[in-house]
Scaffold this motif. Structure first.
Motif, PDB file in Angstrom:
ATOM      1  N   GLU A 174       0.844  -1.193   0.000  1.00 48.98           N
ATOM      2  CA  GLU A 174       0.000   0.000   0.000  1.00 48.98           C
ATOM      3  C   GLU A 174       0.880   1.245   0.000  1.00 48.98           C
ATOM      4  OE1 GLU A 174      -2.910   0.071   3.077  1.00 48.98           O
ATOM      5  OE2 GLU A 174      -4.086  -1.581   2.210  1.00 48.98           O
ATOM      6  N   ARG A 175       0.340   2.329  -0.553  1.00 50.91           N
ATOM      7  CA  ARG A 175       1.022   3.614  -0.574  1.00 50.91           C
ATOM      8  C   ARG A 175       0.011   4.715  -0.236  1.00 50.91           C
ATOM      9  NH1 ARG A 175       4.602   0.570  -1.223  1.00 50.91           N
ATOM     10  NH2 ARG A 175       6.322   0.588  -2.721  1.00 50.91           N
ATOM     11  N   PRO A 176       0.429   5.709   0.560  1.00 46.22           N
ATOM     12  CA  PRO A 176      -0.454   6.854   0.792  1.00 46.22           C
ATOM     13  C   PRO A 176      -0.526   7.733  -0.451  1.00 46.22           C
ATOM     14  CG  PRO A 176       1.674   7.226   1.815  1.00 46.22           C
ATOM     15  CD  PRO A 176       1.704   5.818   1.282  1.00 46.22           C
ATOM     16  N   ILE A 177      -1.681   8.331  -0.680  1.00 48.23           N
ATOM     17  CA  ILE A 177      -1.827   9.288  -1.768  1.00 48.23           C
ATOM     18  C   ILE A 177      -1.312  10.642  -1.286  1.00 48.23           C
ATOM     19  CG2 ILE A 177      -3.497  10.560  -3.182  1.00 48.23           C
ATOM     20  CD1 ILE A 177      -5.152   8.016  -3.292  1.00 48.23           C
ATOM     21  N   GLY A 178      -0.474  11.284  -2.084  1.00 45.92           N
ATOM     22  CA  GLY A 178       0.092  12.569  -1.708  1.00 45.92           C
ATOM     23  C   GLY A 178       0.142  13.511  -2.886  1.00 45.92           C
ATOM     24  N   LEU A 179       1.089  14.431  -2.830  1.00 53.54           N
ATOM     25  CA  LEU A 179       1.280  15.411  -3.890  1.00 53.54           C
ATOM     26  C   LEU A 179       2.732  15.418  -4.330  1.00 53.54           C
ATOM     27  CD1 LEU A 179      -0.644  18.578  -2.624  1.00 53.54           C
ATOM     28  CD2 LEU A 179      -1.455  16.859  -4.253  1.00 53.54           C
ATOM     29  N   LEU A 180       2.948  15.785  -5.579  1.00 52.21           N
ATOM     30  CA  LEU A 180       4.272  16.161  -6.070  1.00 52.21           C
ATOM     31  C   LEU A 180       4.234  17.653  -6.336  1.00 52.21           C
ATOM     32  CD1 LEU A 180       5.336  13.358  -8.592  1.00 52.21           C
ATOM     33  CD2 LEU A 180       6.205  13.776  -6.294  1.00 52.21           C
ATOM     34  N   MET A 226      -4.873  17.337 -16.689  1.00 50.44           N
ATOM     35  CA  MET A 226      -3.594  17.436 -17.374  1.00 50.44           C
ATOM     36  C   MET A 226      -3.740  16.792 -18.754  1.00 50.44           C
ATOM     37  SD  MET A 226      -1.902  18.943 -14.997  1.00 50.44           S
ATOM     38  CE  MET A 226      -0.123  18.759 -15.066  1.00 50.44           C
ATOM     39  N   PRO A 227      -2.753  16.940 -19.655  1.00 43.77           N
ATOM     40  CA  PRO A 227      -2.879  16.299 -20.968  1.00 43.77           C
ATOM     41  C   PRO A 227      -3.152  14.799 -20.883  1.00 43.77           C
ATOM     42  CG  PRO A 227      -1.075  17.869 -20.994  1.00 43.77           C
ATOM     43  CD  PRO A 227      -1.558  17.795 -19.578  1.00 43.77           C
ATOM     44  N   GLU A 228      -2.541  14.134 -19.898  1.00 43.44           N
ATOM     45  CA  GLU A 228      -2.843  12.747 -19.565  1.00 43.44           C
ATOM     46  C   GLU A 228      -2.942  12.668 -18.053  1.00 43.44           C
ATOM     47  OE1 GLU A 228      -0.642   9.721 -22.332  1.00 43.44           O
ATOM     48  OE2 GLU A 228       0.642  11.489 -22.122  1.00 43.44           O
ATOM     49  N   GLY A 229      -3.859  11.822 -17.562  1.00 43.31           N
ATOM     50  CA  GLY A 229      -4.121  11.846 -16.137  1.00 43.31           C
ATOM     51  C   GLY A 229      -3.862  10.557 -15.398  1.00 43.31           C
ATOM     52  N   ASP A 230      -3.130   9.606 -15.985  1.00 48.50           N
ATOM     53  CA  ASP A 230      -2.747   8.422 -15.223  1.00 48.50           C
ATOM     54  C   ASP A 230      -1.557   8.777 -14.336  1.00 48.50           C
ATOM     55  OD1 ASP A 230      -0.110   7.231 -16.812  1.00 48.50           O
ATOM     56  OD2 ASP A 230      -1.519   8.290 -18.119  1.00 48.50           O
ATOM     57  N   VAL A 235       3.207  12.565 -13.042  1.00 46.54           N
ATOM     58  CA  VAL A 235       4.574  12.868 -12.613  1.00 46.54           C
ATOM     59  C   VAL A 235       5.306  13.633 -13.714  1.00 46.54           C
ATOM     60  CG1 VAL A 235       6.789  11.870 -11.934  1.00 46.54           C
ATOM     61  CG2 VAL A 235       4.653  10.837 -11.118  1.00 46.54           C
ATOM     62  N   ARG A 236       5.168  13.158 -14.934  1.00 49.42           N
ATOM     63  CA  ARG A 236       5.894  13.765 -16.062  1.00 49.42           C
ATOM     64  C   ARG A 236       5.380  15.180 -16.357  1.00 49.42           C
ATOM     65  NH1 ARG A 236       4.794  10.079 -19.157  1.00 49.42           N
ATOM     66  NH2 ARG A 236       3.289  10.959 -20.619  1.00 49.42           N
ATOM     67  N   TYR A 237       4.065  15.343 -16.433  1.00 49.40           N
ATOM     68  CA  TYR A 237       3.517  16.662 -16.767  1.00 49.40           C
ATOM     69  C   TYR A 237       3.660  17.649 -15.616  1.00 49.40           C
ATOM     70  CZ  TYR A 237       1.562  14.755 -21.066  1.00 49.40           C
ATOM     71  OH  TYR A 237       1.412  14.192 -22.305  1.00 49.40           O
ATOM     72  N   GLY A 238       3.618  17.167 -14.381  1.00 43.83           N
ATOM     73  CA  GLY A 238       3.845  18.063 -13.264  1.00 43.83           C
ATOM     74  C   GLY A 238       5.213  18.719 -13.349  1.00 43.83           C
ATOM     75  N   ALA A 239       6.228  17.895 -13.683  1.00 45.56           N
ATOM     76  CA  ALA A 239       7.590  18.426 -13.818  1.00 45.56           C
ATOM     77  C   ALA A 239       7.699  19.372 -15.014  1.00 45.56           C
ATOM     78  CB  ALA A 239       8.585  17.283 -13.952  1.00 45.56           C
ATOM     79  N   LEU A 240       7.019  19.021 -16.108  1.00 46.41           N
ATOM     80  CA  LEU A 240       7.103  19.836 -17.318  1.00 46.41           C
ATOM     81  C   LEU A 240       6.403  21.184 -17.154  1.00 46.41           C
ATOM     82  CD1 LEU A 240       7.817  20.063 -20.370  1.00 46.41           C
ATOM     83  CD2 LEU A 240       5.593  18.999 -20.837  1.00 46.41           C
ATOM     84  N   LEU A 241       5.218  21.172 -16.547  1.00 43.85           N
ATOM     85  CA  LEU A 241       4.397  22.374 -16.445  1.00 43.85           C
ATOM     86  C   LEU A 241       4.608  23.123 -15.135  1.00 43.85           C
ATOM     87  CD1 LEU A 241       1.076  20.892 -17.914  1.00 43.85           C
ATOM     88  CD2 LEU A 241       2.831  22.236 -19.110  1.00 43.85           C
ATOM     89  N   ARG A 242       5.471  22.572 -14.240  1.00 42.34           N
ATOM     90  CA  ARG A 242       5.738  23.205 -12.942  1.00 42.34           C
ATOM     91  C   ARG A 242       4.443  23.394 -12.170  1.00 42.34           C
ATOM     92  NH1 ARG A 242       9.789  21.400 -12.434  1.00 42.34           N
ATOM     93  NH2 ARG A 242      10.323  22.792 -10.709  1.00 42.34           N
TER      94      ARG A 242
END
Length: 304
Positions: A174-180, A226-230, A235-242
């Motif tokens: 299991e993993r907790p849901i968080g934020l990047l 986001m452009p893709e939401g899986d 993770v990828r779009y968060g880094a790209l779009l800050r």
């Protein structure tokens, strides 16, 4: 009984190549044998499939009407023979959510089974979250591997919910849901009120996406697509779009420009393996035995 649909394949080959000679070569049979197959089909159907001249072969109107059906029957025959080969070989059919290929725990589980059971043919089918449950219920796969929202409550099987039969379920972790968060937001307050956050779409199943959406709404966040939401794409779009994005915690370390933050929510995700309660095929039985052994070992380990 012709389980390879040879006459239909012959008809489709002639129709697509426009030549008995080229079709015979492609099929690896003599031209007279091919012609005899087509003539026998025409006799049984009661109409001509081709109009023949000394130089050309063209479909008749009746042949044109029959061509799509013949193609579908050839395809169905191929699938039938593929299924028969899988049954003969006792192939283990594992359905896996497409994103799970990037989860190290899932990779390790499959690789361990392959090392310890080299005699069991294994095929992994990439599926959507919904397809996994449908195919498990329809006995199209033996096992399913996916992420579920946790705590999950009672998961009843589509096999026979009225009788209370349950899908067998093993939790791999299991993993907790968080934020990047972008690194420049490291000092942002923990409260999510007013924060614009990239949200999860339904790639991981409706229950999980709705649970996350409800949590963000309660926290006062402004959830955006986001452009893709899986999970991996966020993770990828968060880094790209800050931009802050939801993190499921399963897809490796965050990029160097992003930081992971735990948040005040009890929501977690569980990596699970699901199986029908009546799974009896050899490969499935061995995989289930491995999972059961893992659980027994985990129960015997002293708590920290």
């Amino acid at each position: 009984m012709d389980l390879n649909a040879r006459p239909l394949r012959a008809f489709v080959a002639v129709a697509e190549l426009g030549s008995f000679r080229r079709a015979a070569y492609q099929l690896g049979i003599s031209q007279p044998a091919l012609s005899a197959q087509i003539r026998e089909m025409e006799r049984q159907f009661g109409f001509d499939l081709f109009a023949r001249t000394s130089r050309h072969v063209t479909l008749t109107a009746e042949g044109s009407l029959f061509l799509d059906r013949a193609r579908r029957l050839v395809l169905e025959t191929d699938w039938m023979n593929q299924a028969a080969r899988a049954i003969r070989s006792d192939e283990l059919r594992v359905g896996a959510a497409h994103h799970s290929a990037q989860i190290p725990e899932r990779q390790a589980l499959i690789e361990r089974f392959m090392r310890t059971n080299p005699d069991v043919p294994l095929r992994i089918r990439s599926r959507t979250h919904a397809q996994l449950y449908e195919e498990l219920a329809g006995n199209e796969i033996d096992l399913a591997i996916t992420l579920e929202v946790s705590p999950a409550g009672i998961h009843r099987s589509a096999l026979d919910p009225a009788a209370g039969r349950e899908v067998r379920r093993w939790v791999l972790g299991e993993r907790p849901i968080g934020l990047l968060l972008p690194e420049e937001m490291a000092g942002a307050p923990d409260a999510l009120t007013g924060m614009t956050i990239g949200r999860l779409n339904r790639a991981h199943g409706i229950p999980l996406s709705e649970a996350v959406a409800h949590w963000l709404a309660q926290a006062g966040a402004h959830a955006v697509d986001m452009p893709e939401g899986d999970g991996p794409s966020l993770v990828r779009y968060g880094a790209l779009l800050r931009r802050p994005v939801v993190s499921l915690g399963w897809f490796g370390a965050p990029p160097p420009t992003m930081i992971e933050r735990q948040v005040a929510t009890s929501l977690r995700t569980a990596l699970v393996v699901l199986a029908r309660p009546d799974a009896q095929r050899r490969g499935a039985a061995r995989f289930i035995a491995m999972l059961d052994s893992d659980q027994e070992t985990a129960r015997d380990l002293p708590s920290q």
